[in-house]
Write a protein that holds these residues in place. Structure first.
Motif, PDB file in Angstrom:
ATOM      1  N   THR A 110       4.794  19.362  -7.111  1.00  0.00           N
ATOM      2  CA  THR A 110       4.407  18.635  -6.751  1.00  0.00           C
ATOM      3  C   THR A 110       5.753  17.121  -7.288  1.00  0.00           C
ATOM      4  O   THR A 110       5.640  16.222  -6.139  1.00  0.00           O
ATOM      5  CB  THR A 110       3.289  18.225  -7.437  1.00  0.00           C
ATOM      6  N   TYR A 111       6.425  17.609  -8.104  1.00  0.00           N
ATOM      7  CA  TYR A 111       7.441  16.572  -8.582  1.00  0.00           C
ATOM      8  C   TYR A 111       8.079  16.647  -7.440  1.00  0.00           C
ATOM      9  O   TYR A 111       8.257  15.590  -7.363  1.00  0.00           O
ATOM     10  CB  TYR A 111       8.331  16.457  -9.634  1.00  0.00           C
ATOM     11  N   ASP A 112       8.605  17.523  -6.815  1.00  0.00           N
ATOM     12  CA  ASP A 112       9.716  17.743  -5.645  1.00  0.00           C
ATOM     13  C   ASP A 112       9.135  16.813  -4.503  1.00  0.00           C
ATOM     14  O   ASP A 112       9.730  16.254  -4.283  1.00  0.00           O
ATOM     15  CB  ASP A 112      10.059  19.090  -5.500  1.00  0.00           C
ATOM     16  N   GLU A 113       7.799  16.997  -4.116  1.00  0.00           N
ATOM     17  CA  GLU A 113       7.408  16.362  -3.328  1.00  0.00           C
ATOM     18  C   GLU A 113       6.671  14.876  -3.440  1.00  0.00           C
ATOM     19  O   GLU A 113       7.519  14.355  -2.681  1.00  0.00           O
ATOM     20  CB  GLU A 113       5.787  17.840  -2.882  1.00  0.00           C
ATOM     21  N   SER A 114       7.040  15.042  -4.236  1.00  0.00           N
ATOM     22  CA  SER A 114       6.316  12.916  -4.144  1.00  0.00           C
ATOM     23  C   SER A 114       8.141  12.105  -4.594  1.00  0.00           C
ATOM     24  O   SER A 114       8.421  11.732  -3.878  1.00  0.00           O
ATOM     25  CB  SER A 114       6.068  12.883  -6.164  1.00  0.00           C
ATOM     26  N   LEU A 115       9.227  13.582  -4.803  1.00  0.00           N
ATOM     27  CA  LEU A 115      10.100  12.271  -4.704  1.00  0.00           C
ATOM     28  C   LEU A 115      10.727  12.232  -3.166  1.00  0.00           C
ATOM     29  O   LEU A 115      11.263  11.806  -2.751  1.00  0.00           O
ATOM     30  CB  LEU A 115      10.974  13.570  -5.675  1.00  0.00           C
ATOM     31  N   GLY A 116      10.498  13.403  -2.177  1.00  0.00           N
ATOM     32  CA  GLY A 116      10.949  13.988  -1.203  1.00  0.00           C
ATOM     33  C   GLY A 116       9.887  12.512  -0.355  1.00  0.00           C
ATOM     34  O   GLY A 116      10.393  11.975   0.291  1.00  0.00           O
ATOM     35  N   ASP A 117       8.688  12.307  -0.682  1.00  0.00           N
ATOM     36  CA  ASP A 117       7.842  11.295  -0.364  1.00  0.00           C
ATOM     37  C   ASP A 117       8.764  10.136  -0.211  1.00  0.00           C
ATOM     38  O   ASP A 117       8.177   9.117   0.585  1.00  0.00           O
ATOM     39  CB  ASP A 117       6.492  11.607  -0.908  1.00  0.00           C
ATOM     40  N   ILE A 118       9.183   9.821  -1.182  1.00  0.00           N
ATOM     41  CA  ILE A 118      10.152   8.265  -1.364  1.00  0.00           C
ATOM     42  C   ILE A 118      11.199   8.394  -0.318  1.00  0.00           C
ATOM     43  O   ILE A 118      11.364   7.263   0.291  1.00  0.00           O
ATOM     44  CB  ILE A 118      10.165   8.124  -2.728  1.00  0.00           C
ATOM     45  N   MET A 119      12.059   9.049  -0.319  1.00  0.00           N
ATOM     46  CA  MET A 119      12.732   9.744   0.226  1.00  0.00           C
ATOM     47  C   MET A 119      12.372   9.537   1.944  1.00  0.00           C
ATOM     48  O   MET A 119      12.969   8.812   2.704  1.00  0.00           O
ATOM     49  CB  MET A 119      13.630  10.606   0.189  1.00  0.00           C
ATOM     50  N   LYS A 120      11.506   9.769   2.068  1.00  0.00           N
ATOM     51  CA  LYS A 120      10.933   9.965   3.712  1.00  0.00           C
ATOM     52  C   LYS A 120      10.852   8.972   3.937  1.00  0.00           C
ATOM     53  O   LYS A 120      10.532   7.867   5.145  1.00  0.00           O
ATOM     54  CB  LYS A 120       9.549  10.810   3.958  1.00  0.00           C
ATOM     55  N   LEU A 121       9.299   7.723   3.066  1.00  0.00           N
ATOM     56  CA  LEU A 121       9.588   6.225   3.368  1.00  0.00           C
ATOM     57  C   LEU A 121      11.018   5.797   3.858  1.00  0.00           C
ATOM     58  O   LEU A 121      10.519   5.026   4.488  1.00  0.00           O
ATOM     59  CB  LEU A 121       8.485   5.607   2.700  1.00  0.00           C
ATOM     60  N   GLU A 144       0.787  -1.352   0.400  1.00  0.00           N
ATOM     61  CA  GLU A 144       0.293   0.073   0.020  1.00  0.00           C
ATOM     62  C   GLU A 144       0.583   1.267   0.291  1.00  0.00           C
ATOM     63  O   GLU A 144       0.487   2.229  -0.526  1.00  0.00           O
ATOM     64  CB  GLU A 144      -0.814   0.229   1.016  1.00  0.00           C
ATOM     65  N   SER A 145       2.021   1.421   0.827  1.00  0.00           N
ATOM     66  CA  SER A 145       2.555   2.552   1.001  1.00  0.00           C
ATOM     67  C   SER A 145       3.655   2.860  -0.808  1.00  0.00           C
ATOM     68  O   SER A 145       3.560   3.753  -0.590  1.00  0.00           O
ATOM     69  CB  SER A 145       4.153   2.426   1.660  1.00  0.00           C
ATOM     70  N   ILE A 146       3.646   1.812  -1.055  1.00  0.00           N
ATOM     71  CA  ILE A 146       4.639   2.671  -2.712  1.00  0.00           C
ATOM     72  C   ILE A 146       3.388   2.735  -3.373  1.00  0.00           C
ATOM     73  O   ILE A 146       3.342   2.800  -4.512  1.00  0.00           O
ATOM     74  CB  ILE A 146       5.266   0.363  -3.065  1.00  0.00           C
ATOM     75  N   ALA A 147       1.954   1.935  -3.767  1.00  0.00           N
ATOM     76  CA  ALA A 147       1.018   2.460  -4.528  1.00  0.00           C
ATOM     77  C   ALA A 147       1.086   4.221  -4.621  1.00  0.00           C
ATOM     78  O   ALA A 147       0.454   4.815  -5.337  1.00  0.00           O
ATOM     79  CB  ALA A 147      -0.701   2.000  -4.086  1.00  0.00           C
ATOM     80  N   GLN A 148       0.686   4.479  -2.919  1.00  0.00           N
ATOM     81  CA  GLN A 148       0.295   5.860  -3.011  1.00  0.00           C
ATOM     82  C   GLN A 148       1.970   7.113  -3.058  1.00  0.00           C
ATOM     83  O   GLN A 148       1.274   7.893  -3.538  1.00  0.00           O
ATOM     84  CB  GLN A 148       0.236   6.175  -1.198  1.00  0.00           C
ATOM     85  N   LEU A 149       2.920   6.051  -3.190  1.00  0.00           N
ATOM     86  CA  LEU A 149       3.867   6.625  -3.791  1.00  0.00           C
ATOM     87  C   LEU A 149       4.132   6.621  -5.630  1.00  0.00           C
ATOM     88  O   LEU A 149       4.159   7.077  -6.075  1.00  0.00           O
ATOM     89  CB  LEU A 149       5.402   6.540  -3.196  1.00  0.00           C
ATOM     90  N   ILE A 188      10.690  -7.007   9.790  1.00  0.00           N
ATOM     91  CA  ILE A 188      11.992  -6.355   9.278  1.00  0.00           C
ATOM     92  C   ILE A 188      12.259  -6.773   7.166  1.00  0.00           C
ATOM     93  O   ILE A 188      12.026  -6.300   6.736  1.00  0.00           O
ATOM     94  CB  ILE A 188      12.937  -6.845  10.043  1.00  0.00           C
ATOM     95  N   ALA A 189      11.549  -7.720   7.822  1.00  0.00           N
ATOM     96  CA  ALA A 189      11.613  -8.267   6.056  1.00  0.00           C
ATOM     97  C   ALA A 189      11.282  -7.398   5.236  1.00  0.00           C
ATOM     98  O   ALA A 189      11.254  -7.067   4.639  1.00  0.00           O
ATOM     99  CB  ALA A 189      10.974  -9.830   5.857  1.00  0.00           C
ATOM    100  N   LYS A 190       9.391  -7.218   5.431  1.00  0.00           N
ATOM    101  CA  LYS A 190       8.485  -6.387   4.780  1.00  0.00           C
ATOM    102  C   LYS A 190       9.294  -4.947   5.206  1.00  0.00           C
ATOM    103  O   LYS A 190       8.864  -4.622   3.322  1.00  0.00           O
ATOM    104  CB  LYS A 190       6.976  -6.315   5.471  1.00  0.00           C
ATOM    105  N   ALA A 191       9.355  -4.140   6.117  1.00  0.00           N
ATOM    106  CA  ALA A 191      10.234  -3.024   5.879  1.00  0.00           C
ATOM    107  C   ALA A 191      11.646  -2.967   4.973  1.00  0.00           C
ATOM    108  O   ALA A 191      11.457  -1.768   3.962  1.00  0.00           O
ATOM    109  CB  ALA A 191      10.415  -2.250   7.235  1.00  0.00           C
ATOM    110  N   ARG A 192      13.022  -4.173   4.700  1.00  0.00           N
ATOM    111  CA  ARG A 192      13.597  -4.318   3.527  1.00  0.00           C
ATOM    112  C   ARG A 192      12.895  -4.421   2.338  1.00  0.00           C
ATOM    113  O   ARG A 192      13.056  -3.617   1.209  1.00  0.00           O
ATOM    114  CB  ARG A 192      14.506  -5.769   4.164  1.00  0.00           C
ATOM    115  N   LYS A 193      11.729  -4.649   1.857  1.00  0.00           N
ATOM    116  CA  LYS A 193      11.588  -5.069   0.915  1.00  0.00           C
ATOM    117  C   LYS A 193      10.506  -3.836   0.545  1.00  0.00           C
ATOM    118  O   LYS A 193      10.487  -3.506  -0.721  1.00  0.00           O
ATOM    119  CB  LYS A 193      10.084  -6.209   0.838  1.00  0.00           C
ATOM    120  N   THR A 194      10.163  -2.702   1.328  1.00  0.00           N
ATOM    121  CA  THR A 194       9.117  -1.619   0.710  1.00  0.00           C
ATOM    122  C   THR A 194      10.509  -0.990   0.210  1.00  0.00           C
ATOM    123  O   THR A 194      10.278  -0.006  -0.708  1.00  0.00           O
ATOM    124  CB  THR A 194       8.756  -1.203   2.174  1.00  0.00           C
ATOM    125  N   ILE A 195      10.890  -0.565   0.961  1.00  0.00           N
ATOM    126  CA  ILE A 195      12.628   0.248   0.733  1.00  0.00           C
ATOM    127  C   ILE A 195      13.802  -0.298  -0.453  1.00  0.00           C
ATOM    128  O   ILE A 195      13.243   0.455  -1.000  1.00  0.00           O
ATOM    129  CB  ILE A 195      13.649   0.146   1.852  1.00  0.00           C
TER     130      ILE A 195
END
Length: 229
Positions: free
Chosen positions: A94-105, A10-15, A145-152
Motif C-alpha cells: 500500500t505504501y508503494d501504491e500510494s506513492l505510485g498514485d501521486i506520480m500517476k496524478l 479533492e485529488s490531493i485529499a485522496q492522495l 491550466i492554472a488549477k492543474a499546475r496548482k495540483t502538480i
C-alpha cells in the motif's frame, strides 16, 4: 501522522488520506510482516476515566497476528517489560501504491496541461470585439491550466514530504498490539476474530487526528462518534 486528509483540492485529499490515521482506508500491518496488510474499523477507549488517555484501534485478530506468521492463540501485552509488537501505517504494497498514485496524478495533469495549452494556442489573440464564446473558452482553458499546475505543485510537495519522512517503516509505526483474541467459534456460535491496537499518542498529536470521523470524499467527513467507550 502529519497530513490533514482534508484539502482544498479533492485529488490531493485522496492522495493524502493513506498517510493519515483516518477511517475509510486505514491500512495497517505488523511491523515484522509488512506484506500482511489489513485495516482498522473503529477507535475506542477502554474507560471513561479522564486520566486514561489511551486510544485503541479495533481490528481483526488475523490482521494483528496474521496466520501462518503468528500462532493462533490469545495474547495480551500486560506490562511494559514485554516486547512491543509494533504495527505500522501502510504495509509494503500500500505504501508503494500510494506513492505510485501521486506520480500517476502528476503525469496525468502534466499531459492535460499540454493538451489545454495546445488548444489555447489556436485561439486568436484577445480582441475588444471578439465573441463572448471565444472569451469564455480562453478563460476556461486558462483556469484549467492554472488549477492543474496548482495540483502538480501540491502533489510534488506531498511526494517529497512522504519520501523524506515516511520511507522507513519505523517512521510509520502507529502503535502496538495490546490484545489479540484466539480466532475461533465460541460456544455462542459467533466467530471471535478481534484485536486492539494501542496507538502511540505522540503520533496522533503530531497530526490531525479526527477520531471516528470517516472521510467520504468531496472534502467531506462522515461523523461517527468520538473514540467510543
Amino acid at each position: 501522522m502529519g497530513f490533514d486528509p482534508i484539502s482544498e483540492l479533492e485529488s490531493i485529499a485522496q492522495l493524502r488520506k493513506p498517510f493519515t490515521p483516518s477511517l475509510g482506508s486505514l491500512c495497517i500491518a505488523p511491523h515484522n510482516t509488512l506484506h500482511y496488510e489489513g485495516s482498522g474499523g473503529v477507535f475506542v477507549r477502554l474507560t471513561s476515566d479522564p486520566s486514561d488517555k489511551r486510544v485503541f484501534l479495533l481490528t481483526c485478530a488475523h490482521v494483528a497476528h496474521p496466520p501462518p506468521a503468528f500462532p493462533n492463540r490469545a495474547y495480551t501485552r500486560k506490562n511494559t517489560s514485554q516486547p512491543r509488537e509494533d504495527v505500522v501505517l501502510l504495509g509494503t504494497a500500500t505504501y508503494d501504491e500510494s506513492l505510485g498514485d501521486i506520480m500517476k496524478l502528476i503525469g496525468e495533469q502534466t499531459k492535460s496541461i499540454g493538451t489545454w495549452e495546445s488548444s489555447l494556442s489556436r485561439i486568436p489573440a484577445q480582441a475588444p470585439d471578439e465573441p463572448s464564446s471565444r472569451t469564455d473558452r480562453r478563460k476556461e482553458l486558462t483556469d484549467l491550466i492554472a488549477k492543474a499546475r496548482k495540483t502538480i505543485t501540491a502533489a510534488n510537495e506531498l511526494h517529497s514530504d512522504v519520501t523524506k519522512n515516511y520511507s522507513f517503516t519505523r517512521s510509520r509505526i502507529l502503535g502496538f498490539v495490546y490484545h489479540c483474541a484466539e480466532i475461533g467459534v465460541g460456544a455462542d456460535g459467533y466467530m471471535y476474530d478481534w484485536a486492539l491496537i494501542q496507538l502511540d499518542l505522540d503520533k496522533l498529536e503530531a497530526g490531525n487526528f479526527l477520531g471516528n470521523k470517516l472521510y467520504v470524499g468531496a472534502s467531506a467527513l462522515f461523523f461517527l462518534s468520538g473514540p467510543s467507550r
